[in-house]
Design a protein around this motif. Structure first.
Motif, mmCIF file in Angstrom:
data_model
loop_
_atom_site.group_PDB
_atom_site.id
_atom_site.type_symbol
_atom_site.label_atom_id
_atom_site.label_comp_id
_atom_site.label_asym_id
_atom_site.label_seq_id
_atom_site.Cartn_x
_atom_site.Cartn_y
_atom_site.Cartn_z
ATOM 1 N N GLU A 58 -5.878 -10.216 10.892
ATOM 2 C CA GLU A 58 -4.833 -9.364 10.298
ATOM 3 C C GLU A 58 -3.510 -10.099 10.142
ATOM 4 O O GLU A 58 -2.581 -9.587 9.511
ATOM 5 C CB GLU A 58 -4.611 -8.119 11.165
ATOM 6 N N ALA A 91 -1.327 -13.951 9.402
ATOM 7 C CA ALA A 91 -1.379 -15.246 8.716
ATOM 8 C C ALA A 91 -0.174 -16.072 9.137
ATOM 9 O O ALA A 91 0.857 -15.522 9.540
ATOM 10 C CB ALA A 91 -1.371 -15.051 7.199
ATOM 11 N N ARG A 98 2.155 -10.549 8.682
ATOM 12 C CA ARG A 98 0.948 -9.764 8.427
ATOM 13 C C ARG A 98 0.237 -10.344 7.213
ATOM 14 O O ARG A 98 0.863 -10.806 6.256
ATOM 15 C CB ARG A 98 1.314 -8.298 8.174
ATOM 16 N N ALA A 99 -1.084 -10.298 7.238
ATOM 17 C CA ALA A 99 -1.857 -10.895 6.155
ATOM 18 C C ALA A 99 -1.577 -10.232 4.815
ATOM 19 O O ALA A 99 -1.730 -10.872 3.760
ATOM 20 C CB ALA A 99 -3.353 -10.826 6.480
ATOM 21 N N ALA A 122 2.857 -14.035 2.751
ATOM 22 C CA ALA A 122 1.739 -14.674 3.450
ATOM 23 C C ALA A 122 0.875 -15.507 2.512
ATOM 24 O O ALA A 122 0.084 -16.335 2.973
ATOM 25 C CB ALA A 122 0.885 -13.617 4.155
#
Length: 283
Positions: free
Chosen positions: A243, A245, A168-169, A174
């Protein structure tokens, strides 16, 4: 239940989103939605739970998905056998449904130029079968990714892609420029269903047993990352939603794109396909 409607249903079930399924099926969303509603009426139950962000399968939908996949596989097998008996010049290509790849577009254009009279059929498969129906006799040649059990199969390496971890970003990791597998040891990873090729499963789990949700399709993998923070792996260069990465894995062996066919198969269309694929993926 018509086969076409079942194909629509499987696409929505794998994408978990009507818009993405419509794009995959090369159709607009309203007729797809209507077809699914008719199927729900015929089944006498809701197949999906709708929400503004997408859909999830109901218990009835999950049962139908297993049956629909089996029925569509059988229909494909019938089509292949009938074509072979009729002696029609066809080549059925299995493609792993792991997203768009410019190499495929170059290969399709080059093969069509070389063999304009051949009937090309494409069978896209989910992530549970890395041979794309080859062992089941559903395709003549497959365009897929290694590693998998190569017993009685011949492969030609086409390209090597570095692999990254999909997060998840907003995940703290990330923001890193690179990660190592050991840094992800305490995370949950997606799993493939029981019976999936163990070498394939091991590779996408970073070489060791993991725990996590079971998935079949690329979109299911991405959704488990988005909703559950599950670790997913993907070849670098694939487009992802904002949303999510992807961070390069520094100690993960690359993912190899390969052409694969049955050992000893002397079909000249396969030989030509492999030669053209080798050139197309060299660019």
């Amino acid at each position: 239940m018509e086969l076409r409607t079942l194909r629509y249903f499987v696409a929505v079930a794998e994408e978990l989103h009507f818009g993405r399924a419509a794009t995959r099926l090369h159709m607009s969303q309203p007729p797809l939605s209507r077809a699914i509603k008719r199927l729900e009426t015929e089944a006498g139950a809701l197949l999906f739970t709708r929400s503004p962000t997408g859909v999830t399968l109901t218990e009835v939908g999950a049962v139908l998905l297993d049956e629909a996949r089996a029925l569509l596989d059988h229909a494909d097998r019938v089509r292949v056998r009938v074509s072979a008996a009729a002696g029609v010049g066809t080549l059925t290509i299995g493609i792993l449904g792991d997203g768009t790849d410019p190499g495929v577009a170059r290969l399709a254009a080059a093969y069509r130029r070389r063999h304009p009279g051949i009937d090309i059929r494409v069978r896209e498969t989910d992530l549970t079968d890395p041979t794309c129906g080859l062992r089941a006799g559903l395709v003549d040649v497959a365009l897929t990714r290694a590693p998998f059990d190569r017993t009685a199969l011949t492969t030609r390496a086409l390209r090597s892609d570095p692999v990254g971890v999909v997060l998840r970003a907003d995940d703290p990791l990330a923001r890193r420029d690179g990660l190592r597998l050991a840094e992800l040891g305490d995370r949950r990873w997606f799993q493939f269903p029981r019976g999936t090729d163990p070498r394939w499963q091991s590779y996408w789990n970073g070489g060791r047993p993991r725990e996590g949700p079971v998935v079949r399709a690329v979109q299911e993998c991405l959704q488990t990352v988005l909703w559950n923070g599950t670790v997913g792996l993907a070849p670098l260069g694939h487009d992802l939603p904002p949303e999510l990465a992807v961070v390069p894995l520094l100690d993960m062996p690359p993912s190899h794109v390969v052409a694969v066919w049955n050992e000893g198969d002397t079909n000249p269309l396969i030989r030509s396909f492999v030669e053209i694929a080798t050139a197309a993926y060299r660019h």
